[in-house]
Enzyme design. Sequence first.
Site, short mmCIF file in Angstrom:
data_model
loop_
_atom_site.label_atom_id
_atom_site.label_comp_id
_atom_site.label_asym_id
_atom_site.label_seq_id
_atom_site.Cartn_x
_atom_site.Cartn_y
_atom_site.Cartn_z
N LYS A 189 38.63 39.94 9.12
CA LYS A 189 38.00 38.76 8.53
C LYS A 189 37.93 38.89 7.01
CE LYS A 189 35.10 37.32 12.41
NZ LYS A 189 33.72 37.06 12.86
N HIS B 80 36.88 39.33 24.43
CA HIS B 80 36.01 40.01 23.47
C HIS B 80 35.13 41.06 24.14
CE1 HIS B 80 35.37 39.76 19.19
NE2 HIS B 80 34.09 39.89 19.33
N TYR C 104 24.64 47.01 19.02
CA TYR C 104 25.20 47.79 20.12
C TYR C 104 24.30 48.95 20.53
CZ TYR C 104 29.45 45.12 19.48
OH TYR C 104 30.35 44.09 19.40
#
Length: 292
Positions: free
Chosen positions: A168, A238, A273
């Site tokens: 990105k 994903h 996470y």
Amino acid sequence: MELSDAVDLYFQYLKVENGVSKQTIVNYAYDIKKFFESIPKDTTEDMLPTDISDFVTIQMKQQLSVPTILRRISSTLNFYLFLKRENIIDFTVPEFDRPKKMKHLPKTISVEEVEDLLAAPDLNKDEGYRDRTMLEVMYSSGLRVSELLSLKIKQINLEKGVIDIIGKGNKQRKVPIGEYALEFVNKYIDEHRIHNPGKRTGYLFLNRYGEPLSRQYFFKQIKKYAKEANIEEDISPHTLRHCFATHMLENGAELRALQEMLGHSNLSTTQIYTNVSTKRILDAYDLFTKRK
């Protein structure tokens, strides 16, 4: 000024000067109506700097959803800011505490389920071998779906086992690719991709017409393989990136290193996470205690 006149003036401003759609104005009107049902006012002279913070307290006590409360706050705060700019009220709304949205934890599946998913494609078919290779690369390196589908052969250093990724914002990073995934890449190139009409193109993963795969196609393939592997969780491409990150942390990976591998600009994005990992551990603990 009468409150109804002030509201009309605000909506006229939104429509004429800001070009806001009719439906959006209807939505704003509903939110502002709900605000003044909780904080009654007759005129703009009745308005107070603490109105919005008081409204937040009332809405929280009513146990409304956080997105609803935040939307109503936004609609009403913009109205107050408009009145201040027009010198209709003489105060600025002070800072106040907003309710926080609950973070949705990324969906993950167990290591065993990942292995079942990876084993689902038919390796006797060129298409199946390609899909297996894609799954192996994604889980091995934690790539975004867009990064995987746009991957070019020249981005992979087959000798060093490193992939050069442009993520990105055109940010570049290097990510390792596991030996097992690398074996699949080499065999896919040498024995399967070579039969593809687009074998001379730079893209690594190609459809039967020699073109890069679409996100929609890969999404369908993941769903198909998940069904064949009897995975009940509703997963997407994903999901493998989420699994990569969660399983890495569970096996002792450092958060900063994982941040770099995933290409996250902020550490806070990677930290979610740790919540997934902790939840998995707690779930296992709860299951263990129930069995005792």
